[in-house]
Design a protein around this motif. Structure first.
Motif, short mmCIF file in Angstrom:
data_model
loop_
_atom_site.label_atom_id
_atom_site.label_comp_id
_atom_site.label_asym_id
_atom_site.label_seq_id
_atom_site.Cartn_x
_atom_site.Cartn_y
_atom_site.Cartn_z
N VAL A 43 46.37 11.14 -15.00
CA VAL A 43 47.31 11.10 -16.12
C VAL A 43 48.47 10.16 -15.76
CG1 VAL A 43 46.74 13.41 -16.99
CG2 VAL A 43 48.53 13.15 -15.25
N ARG A 50 52.14 3.37 -16.27
CA ARG A 50 52.62 2.95 -17.60
C ARG A 50 53.70 1.89 -17.36
NH1 ARG A 50 54.52 7.64 -21.16
NH2 ARG A 50 52.43 7.58 -22.08
N LYS A 387 44.75 5.90 -24.67
CA LYS A 387 44.86 7.33 -24.97
C LYS A 387 43.58 7.81 -25.64
CE LYS A 387 49.84 7.86 -25.21
NZ LYS A 387 51.01 7.96 -26.08
N ASN A 388 43.14 8.97 -25.25
CA ASN A 388 41.88 9.51 -25.76
C ASN A 388 42.08 10.08 -27.16
OD1 ASN A 388 39.40 10.69 -26.15
ND2 ASN A 388 39.25 11.45 -24.05
N GLU A 389 41.43 9.44 -28.11
CA GLU A 389 41.50 9.93 -29.49
C GLU A 389 40.11 10.27 -30.01
OE1 GLU A 389 43.92 7.59 -32.07
OE2 GLU A 389 45.70 7.87 -30.81
N THR A 431 43.67 12.81 -20.68
CA THR A 431 44.51 12.21 -21.74
C THR A 431 44.06 10.80 -22.11
OG1 THR A 431 46.01 11.40 -20.01
CG2 THR A 431 46.58 13.51 -21.07
N HIS A 432 43.26 10.15 -21.25
CA HIS A 432 42.90 8.75 -21.45
C HIS A 432 41.40 8.54 -21.23
CE1 HIS A 432 47.23 8.43 -20.96
NE2 HIS A 432 47.18 7.16 -21.35
N GLU A 495 47.90 2.06 -18.39
CA GLU A 495 47.82 2.37 -19.81
C GLU A 495 47.96 1.09 -20.65
OE1 GLU A 495 49.49 5.95 -22.40
OE2 GLU A 495 51.06 4.45 -22.04
#
Length: 519
Positions: A43, A50, A387-389, A431-432, A495
């Motif tokens: 993360v 980031r 980001k994981n959507e 999260t990614h 990211e």
């Protein structure tokens, strides 16, 4: 009893595979490939970096200032056929009864919402005009047909061999984007994109891995567009192609782990997935390799934004490499003091995500130096993470191997034991995910190219169940190109925004804004 006959052995040899390799594959089928042991998801702040806007600009400046000293190459896996893109439409052609039901009835009967969406957005597809022109040439009475029959004919003309045969095309050569005066294929879009970031000294090198069956089609497309793209970009394009080697195919087995036999009693070999492409990547002559899938392109208005993030990742690679190489050179000196050892240990932990074993300081100095050299002497990959959507794709995780080593890896769902509640819990914290957005440094501190085959983890392959002629079989894929195929690289996850990920998995993805010229 001898497992293979003389004719089997000849077939194996003709495939370019050693008998020993086949025997090892059969052993792997019997033993199975263990799931990876995830210890946590990566993360932001723990495995994923980031960048601030200022850092992004600084990395882009670093890249722009230094790129002319490097040979850059864009590597694009492009062997995929378009068949999967049109899966639901092939099903429609097979199961729709044009003279017995309406398309609405078919959609309701089969719950085919994707087919409904396709027809609603039909005129927005980049190939719409071409299909319509072809249809009206063949059917003088086309405009007199019912709306449902027109749509049915449209799909037939688009997909089938006696029409435009898009279903048999490589994905890279399909019309992807419609501009005012022309349509562009994904292949052509990759050239325009490469001109923005994978260019040094006025030259852009691109390498596409393709199916041998499609080689002529790609050659013709490049001949068609080369002068136009070079004129518009001011860049010279040097394009090369390779095929997934037959020698990387793996043997298939039946459900009892015995070699699967075709109806004529010959052995069945299957392509070993994109993991086989590590050999193709290994053959490329370049200092910095950008890796990106063929279907992940955008229309012209978004290219500069995409290019900025590629430059950011490449600038970060230059930065990290410069420090890593200077430390590696320092370790070649006759005396290395404790201060430097600590400094390098902190660097590989903080910048390269190397988890240094707790007993490091119990080693003698000579072993500490050898350990640090071994960790620095690896290819480096900078991987964009979005980001994981809910999109499918491998994710970033910290894993522990059978020897107790902890490392940062990209893991596919097929490698996870989702029946294990602890592993399932770790998966839920992710999260990614990895959109296949890599910038790779493949040379060492004295400019020698690494042998990438030495940095794979053969234990990170996949075994899947398939069918052939109605018979169940097991197939094996080699460790994925950016999964186990790069398991022992130094890895940095960064990211990047979702706009950098625009794959076309189904034809309806072409209706999404990044693939439409007008917003």
């Amino acid at each position: 009893m001898k497992l293979f006959s003389t004719s089997d052995e000849k077939q194996i040899a003709d495939h370019g595979i050693s008998l020993e390799k086949i025997e090892n594959q059969l052993e792997t089928f019997k033993e199975g490939i263990p799931f990876v042991n995830m210890i946590s998801s990566a993360v932001i702040g723990n495995g994923i970096r980031r960048c601030t806007n200022q850092e992004k600009e600084d990395y882009i400046s670093t890249f722009e200032a230094r790129k002319e000293g490097f040979k850059l190459l864009k590597f694009v896996p492009a062997s995929g056929a378009a068949t999967r893109m049109f899966k639901e439409l092939f099903k429609f052609l097979k199961e729709f009864h044009p003279h017995e039901e309406s398309i609405n009835a078919y959609v309701n009967r089969t719950n085919a919402s994707m087919v409904s969406t396709f027809f609603i957005g039909m005129e927005k597809f980049p190939f719409y005009d071409e299909v319509m022109h072809s249809l009206k040439t063949k059917h003088a009475d086309y405009n007199l047909l019912s709306d449902d029959i027109q749509k049915y004919y449209f799909v037939k003309e688009m997909l089938l061999e006696n029409g435009l045969n898009y279903g048999g095309y490589p994905k890279g050569l399909l019309p992807f984007h419609k501009y005012t005066a022309e349509t562009m294929t994904a292949f052509e879009e990759h050239l325009y994109e490469a001109a923005l970031y994978a260019t040094s000294n006025g030259e852009a090198y691109l390498h596409f891995t393709i199916s041998e069956d499609h080689a002529n089609k790609f050659d013709k497309e490049f001949d068609r567009i080369e002068k136009k793209v070079e004129k518009e970009t001011g860049v010279s394009f040097i394009i090369s192609f390779s095929y997934q080697k037959k020698s990387t195919d793996t043997i298939a087995v039946d459900m009892q782990d015995k070699p699967f036999r075709e109806s004529d009693n010959t052995l069945l070999f299957r392509p070993a997935g994109h993991g086989a492409l590590i050999e193709n990547l290994n053959e490329q002559e370049g200092d910095v390799l950008f890796v990106k899938n063929i279907d992940n392109v955008v229309v012209a208005r978004l290219r500069s934004e995409i290019a900025a993030y590629k430059k950011m990742l490449a600038g970060m690679l230059f930065d990290i490499q410069e420090t890593a190489f200077s430390y590696r050179r320092a370790l070649d000196k006759e005396s290395v003091d404790e201060v430097l050892i600590n400094e390098i240990k902190d660097f590989i932990a903080k910048e390269l995500n190397v988890v240094v074993k707790p007993d490091f300081y119990k080693y003698k100095e000579v072993y500490q130096v050898a350990y640090l050299k071994e960790k620095l002497d690896r290819p480096i990959r900078i991987c964009g993470m979005v980001k994981n959507e809910g999109e499918p794709g491998g994710g970033p995780f910290w894993i522990k191997d059978e020897d107790g080593n902890v490392s940062l890896q990209i893991i596919e769902s097929a490698q996870m034991d989702v029946s294990n509640s602890k592993q399932r819990g770790i998966l839920k914290t992710a999260t990614h995910f990895n959109p296949v957005d890599l910038v790779c440094g493949v040379k060492n501190y004295v400019g020698e190219k690494y042998d990438l085959s030495k940095f794979t983890n053969p234990r990170q392959g996949f075994i899947t169940e398939k069918t052939k002629n109605g018979k169940a079989l097991k197939a094996m894929e080699l460790p994925g190109l950016w999964n186990g195929g790069m398991a022992n690289w130094n890895t940095v996850f960064v990211e990047v925004p979702l706009i950098t990920f625009n794959p076309v998995k189904t034809v309806n993805d072409l209706l999404k804004p990044p693939h439409q010229v007008s917003k």
